[in-house]
Every structure is written in C-alpha cells, then in structure tokens.
Enzyme design. Sequence first.
Site, PDB file in Angstrom:
ATOM      1  CE  LYS A   9       3.579   4.870  -1.731  1.00 54.89           C
ATOM      2  NZ  LYS A   9       2.549   5.801  -1.226  1.00 54.89           N
ATOM      3  CG  ASP A 133       3.413   0.946   0.858  1.00 58.50           C
ATOM      4  OD1 ASP A 133       4.015   0.399   1.799  1.00 58.50           O
ATOM      5  OD2 ASP A 133       3.298   2.180   0.748  1.00 58.50           O
TER       6      ASP A 133
HETATM    7  O1  C5P Z   1       0.419  -2.159   6.274  1.00 57.96           O
HETATM    8  P1  C5P Z   1       0.962  -0.967   6.975  1.00 57.96           P
HETATM    9  O2  C5P Z   1       1.809  -1.333   8.161  1.00 57.96           O
HETATM   10  O3  C5P Z   1       1.650  -0.016   6.067  1.00 57.96           O
HETATM   11  O4  C5P Z   1      -0.301  -0.192   7.522  1.00 57.96           O
HETATM   12  C1  C5P Z   1      -0.259   0.728   8.582  1.00 57.96           C
HETATM   13  C2  C5P Z   1      -1.681   0.896   9.105  1.00 57.96           C
HETATM   14  O5  C5P Z   1      -2.496   1.549   8.112  1.00 57.96           O
HETATM   15  C3  C5P Z   1      -2.390  -0.399   9.392  1.00 57.96           C
HETATM   16  O6  C5P Z   1      -2.174  -0.803  10.703  1.00 57.96           O
HETATM   17  C4  C5P Z   1      -3.844  -0.065   9.154  1.00 57.96           C
HETATM   18  O7  C5P Z   1      -4.364   0.592  10.303  1.00 57.96           O
HETATM   19  C5  C5P Z   1      -3.787   0.972   8.081  1.00 57.96           C
HETATM   20  N1  C5P Z   1      -4.057   0.422   6.731  1.00 57.96           N
HETATM   21  C6  C5P Z   1      -5.366   0.176   6.352  1.00 57.96           C
HETATM   22  N2  C5P Z   1      -5.625  -0.304   5.093  1.00 57.96           N
HETATM   23  C7  C5P Z   1      -4.621  -0.510   4.225  1.00 57.96           C
HETATM   24  C8  C5P Z   1      -3.284  -0.260   4.587  1.00 57.96           C
HETATM   25  C9  C5P Z   1      -3.030   0.206   5.857  1.00 57.96           C
HETATM   26  O8  C5P Z   1      -6.305   0.387   7.129  1.00 57.96           O
HETATM   27  N3  C5P Z   1      -4.915  -0.944   2.994  1.00 57.96           N
END
Ligand code: C5P
Length: 279
Positions: A9, A133
């Site tokens: 994406k 995502d």
């Molecule tokens: O959800 P995901 O594992 O992809 O996110 C990785 C890191 O990015 C999370 O641990 C968080 O620190 C940060 N994050 C965030 N806000 C979001 C998505 C991710 O702070 N909306």
Amino acid sequence: MIILKAYAKINLGLEILYKRGDGYHELNTMFLRTCLADDLLFEQDDDITVSSFPDMGIPQEDNLVYKATILLKENFPDTPGCKIHLKKNIPSGAGLGGGSSDAAITLKGLAALWNIVPNSSMLHDIASRLGSDVPFFLSDGAAIARGRGEKLKHFEFTSPWWIALIKPNISISTAWAYQHLDHDLVQRTPSDLKEIIKKSLLDPNILKKKVFNHFEGSILRKFPQIKYIKEKMYSEGAILSLLSGSGSTVFGLFESQVLCESAISHFDNYFTYICPPHK
Ligand code: C5P
C-alpha cells in the site's frame, strides 16, 4: 496448494492527530493498494514452517506470517500444520505495509487451505493484534483509516495515476519513526481525505496543497536522501510526491508512464517500481 498475492500500500495523506493514553497515535490516513506484491504459497503439512526468498534473516517465530498462523490456530485448534513459502518482492522497512499484507493474506490463505470459515470480526480482531495496518489488507479497494490504523471505511477507488515507488537503501522501523515525530507539526483536526482525493480527479493541483504526511518533517530532516527523492519527483512532474507511511519509500503520482519512468531513471542504485493506473 494455494497461491495468493499480498499487495503493498501507499498512504495518500497521513495525519497524526494526537498521542493516545495507550502510547499509540491516533491517525487519519488513506490507504491505496499498489500493484507491487509478495507471493505466498500455502501447503498442507504436519508442522508449521515459514520460509522466505530472499531469506529475511529473522527466526521464523519473528515473521508476521508465522505469528498470524499461530493466532489463527489458537481459534481453530483442530487444524493441521502448514508449510508457507513467501517470495518477498516488497522491501521491508519501506512504509509499504509488506509484512502486514503478508500477515493478512496468511489468514485468508490458511482459511482456504484448512477449509475453515473464521467470521469477519474474528479475522479483524486477529489482524489488529498483529499490527495496526494489518486489517486494511483483509479487504480489497481503498480505505480511510482512523484509530491506530485499524478503524476502516473501505470504498471503491480507481486510481487514474501512474505511481512511481522509490526506496533508498535505508530501512525505517515504524516504532522508531513514531518516537522521533516532529510534535510541533502535529495537526489535530483530520482532513476529509476521501473528499480531497475525489476533487483532485478534476483538479490535481489540490493534492500538493492539501495532502501531507506528518512523518515527513522529522524523516526528511534526518535523511536528506529521502528529501532529494521527493524533490526529484516534483522536478520530473509529479502531481503529488509523499513519504509512504513512516518511510523510507517515497511515491510519486504522475499523469504518464514517460514521466514516471524518467523519475525513477535517476535512482539506479535504489529499489524502484512503477504501477500503471487501475483499469
Ligand atoms: O501496530 P504496529 O505493530 O504496526 O506498530 C508498531 C509501533 O508503532 C507501535 O509499537 C507503536 O510504537 C507505533 N505506532 C503508534 N501509533 C500507531 C501505530 C503504530 O504509535 N497508530
């Protein structure tokens, strides 16, 4: 045997609204699927094995494909094992959602392989536990995402643009990018990205004026190579050029294949890819 594609994406706009009490950031973004994809192959087996080509250099337990398999199996304990082979075409640490897309497609591939029917709320729940995502990649089409990226409003969108993807030889972890955000630039009121994109079909100039990625402030300052790609996209005639997600890929939207090819021709040492308009 089941073979599926896991598409990458780009984010047409990524607004970080505020930091939440749980540490995540509240987002407003539009996800658009590209033609770049990983290939996943699923086969019946007794054990669970995940392999990838090129080798990702991580233990299989750390691969989101493996984690997706385990979470699905927890809900369907009577299922057998599986052998999953991943052909990685989407670069990692690129802001293209490659790992997330692989995880979502694993849930769909295994459901078909194991002949199980997880309902959509179970799939969404597992997907959002795997990453913010991941849920987007469970459905087709484009979507506006809120929350931490998992609250989705899907809609049909036929992209009229040629898309150039250019990733320098830098990988950025999402967690790192959030930690180094430019807090001064954070905007609190979300834009109506769907409306802006719709209007841009008549007036493409509004994209550059109204669509932003709030990661750009800190990331472009820290990595001048990324800033240079963005500038080059514009000097080659891009309608819009933005960092995708938390980077390091920069995408450019172009009105023609010739312009798109000219833009990527300057970056022979980088990962580049071109997607045609949707038919
Ligand atoms: O959800 P995901 O594992 O992809 O996110 C990785 C890191 O990015 C999370 O641990 C968080 O620190 C940060 N994050 C965030 N806000 C979001 C998505 C991710 O702070 N909306």
